[in-house]
Motif scaffolding. Structure first.
Motif: not given
Length: 688
Positions: A564-584
């Motif tokens: 994960v790069p620096r400041k990734a949490e500031q992107e609009a889709g941060f929670q979306s891709w993180l949820r996908r990875v956790r579901d995986l």
């Protein structure tokens, strides 16, 4: 035709024609849900009653012959295998202490009431009373299909009950082995060494060798039929190894399920086949076979059988309920969870039948009249049949009541936007990776809410090549078949447009697509990089995009390394891709390892406990060190790189070299490039 009518086939009872026998049983399996739903009788109990009606002690339509016993044995092993396969390994580990406590409760309490009950109330000698208490302690997960169907197999109560069942059955069957050995005079020093070594060897082989065999087989064999047959072989091999070790085969089947757990994700096509065949064939045969054991006439022959039956039912039900109450108080569970634990643990079938038959067949001597003196007499044998019927009834009603309430309450919603059903678009061009793209699409979605899948094959609107159209239609049919194997419907889309990018963008807008899952397929002559098509698509399309390069089947991966790069949490889709990875992580059972800067790490950790995926969090401050990190990747890892478009908040210049680095450093590893949704319009070209 007229000749057949003139000479009708003779039909005698019990049925001997295998066609008629199989047709009758399958008709019962088909009709039972339709009839029982109106009568509010649990499906499992209905099949047991149906077995009693058609069995040798009822209408005598079907004998409990070798074919029924074979299918029933397979069904029982199937139930135990599924319980090990569907359990959440991480929850099982976290709750292993609770399972041990419950297992001891549900073993010691029945032993404590069973020994004095058999000795003082029924007047049995001490060895017979100990064996009777072991019958009380053993239990069968006959109601497990109820919790599986309602989708609560990963609830804490189910995990505790399944783990406790294995423990109490092992202890009860060990008591059986010891009591029979003492009664027959075969217990010596060599007996204990042989028993201990064989049990340890059996558990070690199943726990360590089975996953290695499974991972090797799934990597080298993609044929769906062969994969399913391999799973069956593992189930019965584990059961036989347990039997050789002096344990009940159901223990080996459960351990086989645990060993294969991470190799058969619950969203996979293989899991769908395993559950389908078990619920349609094997498990119904087992339940009907249990019903065939019930001889209602035995209860009216003498008062001794009724007395023994009544004592057994009261003592065993009270003991199992007490164990469930103590477990609830010990771990602060809800009343519904207590009801589920009691329901799952109160049925007595498999180990109980095994123990009572062993005890009945052990002859200690003979009376002056020549009658055999058995370790367990005929009244206990007949009483056990009535106890099986009563406990199965209690088990199905209690489990259905508690599980239904837990399912209605549901799982708390995850943080972030409203958890709508994902709409995933899969542009397909290569038949070889279609199955893996479908597998990834289902694995990154919540199991309780499967995604809506779309497959797109785009053709140039100027083409008039009929063969190209046929190949495109065949490719979409392959995608639809792969999705159907996972019990998901896929919308095939054949679209004519000026280019692929326009076709994808049109579908994204028309069908409100939330995610794109694409393959990394490209011509060999093309230099390492995303290529013009993907770059243009990322330039115009602002939805969560996963670009996947599979190297081995998804279920054989041990770990997903997420960089994960620096400041990734500031992107609009941060929670979306993180949820996908956790579901995986939840759906495949693979471990997650997040590499991120310290400032981003706390956002990655937020909500991790509620969402249940097992993960490591490792500091990784700068992408300049990416080559060194990629050098530490293991063979069965899949690398996820969270990317960004140029001049966006989390963009790093090293991202432009990622495809080349991956090709050089990880030629044998699969990877996923994650492009999150970003604020505003994607007006900057990412890379050429």
């Amino acid at each position: 035709m007229f000749a057949l009518l003139a000479h009708p086939l003779p039909v005698s009872l019990p049925l001997e024609d295998p066609i008629l026998k199989f047709m009758l049983i399958m008709a019962i399996v088909l009709a039972a849900p339709l009839l029982l739903n109106k009568l509010r009788i649990p499906y499992l109990l209905g099949l047991i009653i149906a077995g009693a009606v058609i069995g040798p002690h009822g209408l005598n339509l079907v004998l409990r012959d070798s074919s029924i016993i074979l299918s029933g044995t397979a069904g029982l092993l199937y139930i135990m295998f599924l319980s090990g396969l569907e359990i959440d390994i991480d929850d099982f580990r976290r709750n292993s202490g609770r399972s041990l406590v419950f297992g001891l409760y549900t073993f010691l309490i029945p032993m404590a009431v069973g020994i004095p009950g058999g000795h003082y109330i029924l007047g049995f000698p001490l060895p017979s009373s100990i064996l009777l208490a072991a019958l009380f302690a053993s239990q069968t997960l006959i109601a497990y299909p109820i919790v599986s169907k309602l989708g609560i197999t990963r609830d804490k109560a189910v995990t505790i009950a399944v783990g406790g069942t294995v423990i109490t059955d092992m202890l009860a069957l060990l008591v059986l082995t010891i009591v029979v050995g003492v009664s027959t005079g075969s217990v010596g020093e060599a007996f204990w060494y042989r028993l201990g070594i064989s049990i340890v060897a059996c558990i070690a082989i199943i726990a360590f060798l089975f996953p290695l065999l499974g991972r090797w087989f799934f990597k080298h064999c993609s044929d769906s039929v062969s994969q399913y047959v391999f799973v069956l072989v593992m189930v019965f091999l584990g059961a036989y190894l347990a039997q050789l070790a002096g344990l009940e085969p159901i223990i080996g089947a459960f351990l086989s399920g645990l060993a294969m757990n991470r190799l058969i994700p619950r969203t996979s096509a293989l899991m769908n086949r395993v559950e389908f065949v078990g619920n349609a064939i094997f498990i119904p045969f087992f339940l009907i076979g249990v019903g065939m054991l019930i001889d209602y006439r035995a209860f009216f022959r003498d008062w001794e059988t009724l007395k023994v039956s009544a004592v057994m039912i009261v003592l065993v039900t009270g003991a199992k309920y007490a164990a469930a109450v103590l477990t609830q108080k010990s771990f602060r569970l809800t009343r519904d969870q207590r009801t589920v634990i009691f329901g799952l643990s109160s049925a007595h079938v498999a180990a109980t039948l095994a123990a009572v038959m062993v005890g009945y067949n052990v002859i200690l001597g003979h009376t002056p009249e020549g009658e055999p003196i058995r370790l367990l007499n005929e009244s206990v044998l007949n009483g056990t049949i009535l106890m099986i019927l009563a406990t199965c009834t209690v088990s199905t009603f209690a489990t259905q009541r508690g599980a239904h309430r837990i399912a209605l309450k549901g799982t708390p919603a995850e943080p972030g936007p409203a958890h709508e059903r994902e709409r995933i678009l899969i542009p397909v061009s290569n038949r070889e990776n279609v199955g893996e793209l479908i597998a990834l699409s289902t694995a990154v979605s919540p199991a309780r809410k499967p995604p809506e899948l779309y497959a797109l094959r785009a053709l140039d609107n100027r083409t008039e090549d009929l063969d190209a159209r046929k190949r495109a239609a065949a490719l979409l049919e392959t995608a639809a078949s792969a999705a159907a194997a996972t019990d998901n419907y896929l919308h095939p889309l054949l679209r004519y447009d000026v280019n692929i990018v326009n076709a994808v963008m049109g579908v994204v807008r028309e069908h409100r697509i939330t995610d794109l899952v694409m393959g990394m397929h490209r011509a060999k002559a093309e230099p390492a990089g995303l290529g013009r098509t993907l770059s243009e698509l990322l330039h115009h399309c602002n939805v969560t995009t996963l670009i996947y390069q599979p190297r081995q089947p998804l279920q054989t991966l041990r770990r997903h390394v997420v960089i994960v790069p620096r400041k990734a949490e500031q992107e609009a889709g941060f929670q979306s891709w993180l949820r996908r990875v956790r579901d995986l992580g939840r759906n495949t059972g693979a471990k997650l390892a997040f590499y991120a800067p310290a400032a981003t790490m706390r956002f990655l950790r937020a909500g991790a406990g509620r969402q249940g995926a097992e993960a490591q969090y490792i500091l990784f401050e700068t992408w300049d060190d990416l080559p060194e990190l990629l050098g530490e990747v293991r063979r069965d890892d899949c690398v996820w790189l969270v990317m960004s478009r140029r001049e966006r908040v989390s963009y790093h210049p090293a991202m432009s070299r990622v495809p080349t680095l991956l090709a050089e450093a990880l030629p044998g590893n699969g990877f996923v490039l994650v492009f999150p949704e970003q604020a505003g319009e994607t007006d900057m070209l990412f890379m050429g």
